[in-house]
Design a protein around this motif. Structure first.
Motif, mmCIF file in Angstrom:
data_model
loop_
_atom_site.group_PDB
_atom_site.id
_atom_site.type_symbol
_atom_site.label_atom_id
_atom_site.label_comp_id
_atom_site.label_asym_id
_atom_site.label_seq_id
_atom_site.Cartn_x
_atom_site.Cartn_y
_atom_site.Cartn_z
ATOM 1 N N SER A 207 0.835 -1.207 0.000
ATOM 2 C CA SER A 207 0.000 0.000 0.000
ATOM 3 C C SER A 207 0.866 1.251 0.000
ATOM 4 O O SER A 207 0.581 2.221 -0.702
ATOM 5 N N ALA B 158 1.023 4.035 -2.854
ATOM 6 C CA ALA B 158 0.744 5.429 -2.510
ATOM 7 C C ALA B 158 1.875 6.345 -2.987
ATOM 8 O O ALA B 158 1.625 7.440 -3.498
ATOM 9 N N VAL C 2 -5.695 8.798 -2.539
ATOM 10 C CA VAL C 2 -5.808 7.372 -2.835
ATOM 11 C C VAL C 2 -6.600 7.176 -4.124
ATOM 12 O O VAL C 2 -7.558 7.892 -4.392
ATOM 13 N N MET D 212 -6.917 1.254 -4.474
ATOM 14 C CA MET D 212 -6.640 1.287 -3.034
ATOM 15 C C MET D 212 -7.923 1.508 -2.240
ATOM 16 O O MET D 212 -8.089 0.939 -1.166
ATOM 17 N N SER E 6 2.306 9.398 2.719
ATOM 18 C CA SER E 6 3.038 8.390 1.950
ATOM 19 C C SER E 6 3.996 7.607 2.826
ATOM 20 O O SER E 6 4.469 6.558 2.440
#
Length: 171
Positions: A7, A11, A63, A67, A88
């Motif tokens: 993730s 990001a 996002v 996501m 981030s």
């Protein structure tokens, strides 16, 4: 742990991609019926963009749809638009999430955000972020469903700014 790392990398890539992009109106402003019977053209994404001007997070990023579905459990068919602002930096778990639900889908959106909170609580968080997740608040204002996962130093200030902002936008 892998989910968090993936993730974070996504990001960072999205943030890097969007850095050069200007502000564009994608026509996502829709009319919302508020609990008081008022209607407005409140855009969830616009609300989050205004809150992002507070410079809350190191290297903030918005996002994307993948996501939003995979991490935040949002069913995109239940929403008109959304804005999710997260740092981030992987060690920081703060988030501001504002979702504009379609008519009759507020409870479904709220359940999605509650599931995200449970995911966080089940993870291995630093103590200060565990406290932020435990104190997370979900607020419903008409068709807007909002989740704030913020440390206590800024939470009250941001929630007050959010309430002022949506009040201003619904007049």
């Amino acid at each position: 742990m892998k989910k968090i790392l993936v993730s974070a990398l996504i990001a960072i890539m999205v943030g890097a991609t969007l850095t050069g992009c200007g502000k564009a109106n994608n026509g996502s402003n829709q009319s919302v019926e508020q609990g008081t019977g008022q209607t407005s053209s409140v855009s969830a994404k616009e609300v989050v963009e205004k809150l992002s001007e507070e410079e809350l997070f190191m290297m903030p990023t918005m996002v994307d749809d993948e996501m939003a579905k995979d991490i935040y459990h949002l069913n995109l068919e239940d929403i008109v638009d959304y804005g999710i602002l997260v740092p981030s930096v992987t060690a920081q778990q703060d988030a501001i999430i504002v979702v504009k639900a379609k008519e009759g889908k507020v409870d479904s959106v709220k359940a999605s955000l509650e599931e995200y909170i449970q995911d966080l609580l089940a993870g291995h968080l630093y103590p200060e972020y565990l406290e932020a997740a435990e104190n997370a608040t979900i607020e419903v204002n008409g068709d807007l469903v909002s989740l704030f996962i913020l440390n206590s130093e800024i939470k009250d200030n941001i929630e007050a700014k959010y309430n002022d902002l949506i009040k201003y936008l619904t007049i």
